[in-house]
Design an enzyme around this catalytic site. Structure first.
Site, short mmCIF file in Angstrom:
data_model
loop_
_atom_site.label_atom_id
_atom_site.label_comp_id
_atom_site.label_asym_id
_atom_site.label_seq_id
_atom_site.Cartn_x
_atom_site.Cartn_y
_atom_site.Cartn_z
N HIS A 196 -37.74 22.93 6.38
CA HIS A 196 -38.02 23.00 7.81
C HIS A 196 -39.42 23.58 8.02
CE1 HIS A 196 -33.50 23.35 8.62
NE2 HIS A 196 -33.58 23.80 7.38
N TYR A 197 -39.92 23.51 9.25
CA TYR A 197 -40.96 24.44 9.65
C TYR A 197 -40.41 25.35 10.74
CZ TYR A 197 -42.61 21.26 13.54
OH TYR A 197 -42.72 20.47 14.65
N THR A 198 -41.02 26.53 10.89
CA THR A 198 -40.47 27.51 11.81
C THR A 198 -40.70 27.14 13.27
OG1 THR A 198 -42.50 28.83 11.75
CG2 THR A 198 -40.78 29.38 10.14
N GLU A 211 -37.25 27.74 5.50
CA GLU A 211 -38.12 27.65 6.67
C GLU A 211 -39.55 27.94 6.21
OE1 GLU A 211 -37.76 26.89 9.84
OE2 GLU A 211 -35.60 26.98 10.25
N HIS A 221 -35.73 18.41 7.49
CA HIS A 221 -34.78 18.59 8.58
C HIS A 221 -34.69 17.31 9.41
CE1 HIS A 221 -33.27 21.58 11.90
NE2 HIS A 221 -32.31 20.83 11.41
N ASP A 234 -39.37 18.14 11.99
CA ASP A 234 -39.99 19.03 11.00
C ASP A 234 -39.49 18.75 9.58
OD1 ASP A 234 -37.50 20.21 12.18
OD2 ASP A 234 -37.86 21.82 10.75
#
Length: 259
Positions: free
Chosen positions: A44-46, A109, A151, A161
């Site tokens: 994921h990215y945050t 993340e 994700h 993401d």
């Protein structure tokens, strides 16, 4: 997911990897569904202004979200949930027919403010740390290359993401994930919203065979457009438009042939 009586409340735990620079426990976790073990590594990215802001949100009871690891922009790895437990990172999602992705995955993340925050490049120090952590996790759990996912792959209706700038090709060069060189953009016939018929049906069947949750109707509907865009973000990032051009279809064919 309701916390069972057998799920402890963790104030501290020993990290699962020596790569974790610190532990910051989150209360947002539960037990994995009986019989399920980590078979997916989900990236994921945050989507938040800073790694610290993301970590504190992921540790806040009211957020009802968490992950196993956060990779900061400087390369510091923070573990928030032990790998033995079910972190709450995937949400409503599906891959290869499985719908409880949290129970069968480990979630990382990767700090990046995301598309709404300018979507900067992922720094070198961060990518080195992510690469090392992914290798460690897939070796310990025997995660198959084709199950190292974005994700957006498992939730194409909701998520984009870690996005088209993320270094999937770099990770593949290190032995992480499933990858073939994307077929160059070349124009030609394109399937798009409103297209119908056998060509659309075959595309949907191929995406489903790879693992995406998609209905095989022969109608290039919104769902198909979103799944194609998710595929492009991961495997053909030069152009993410949800339209199945020759490059998209041939890249998908190459990935299926390489399985």
């Amino acid at each position: 997911m309701l916390r069972s009586k057998s799920t402890p409340t963790l104030s501290h735990f020993t990290p699962d990897t020596l790569l974790a620079g610190r532990v910051f426990p989150s209360p947002n976790f539960g037990v994995r569904e009986e019989g399920l073990r980590p078979a997916i590594l989900l990236l994921h990215y945050t989507g938040m202004p800073s790694a610290e802001a993301a970590i504190h949100w992921l540790a806040a009871p009211q957020s009802k979200v968490s992950c196993h690891y956060v990779a900061g922009e400087t390369g510091i790895i923070t573990q928030m949930v032990p790998e033995a437990y079910r972190a709450w990172h995937a949400g409503l999602s599906c891959w290869k027919g499985a719908s409880d992705i949290n129970s069968c995955s480990i979630g990382i993340e990767i700090h990046n403010p995301g598309h709404d925050g300018g979507y900067p490049d992922f720094p070198e120090a961060q990518m080195r740390a992510v690469e090392a952590l992914c290798l460690d996790i897939i070796r310990r759990h025997g995660i198959a290359p084709q199950n190292v996912l974005a994700h957006s792959d498992v939730a194409p209706r909701r998520k984009i993401d870690p996005g088209e700038k993320f270094g999937w090709a770099r990770l593949a060069g290190a032995g992480i994930g499933h990858w073939t060189a994307p077929v160059p953009l070349s124009g030609g016939a394109t399937l798009e919203r409103g297209s119908r018929g056998d060509d659309v049906l075959r595309l949907q069947e191929k995406l489903g065979a790879y693992g995406y949750g998609i209905g095989c109707t022969g109608d290039y509907c919104e769902e198909t457009e979103l799944v194609v865009a998710a595929f492009q973000r991961h495997f053909r990032p030069a152009l993410v438009d949800g339209r199945a051009d020759r490059s998209t279809v041939e890249t998908l064919d190459a990935l299926l042939a390489a399985l």
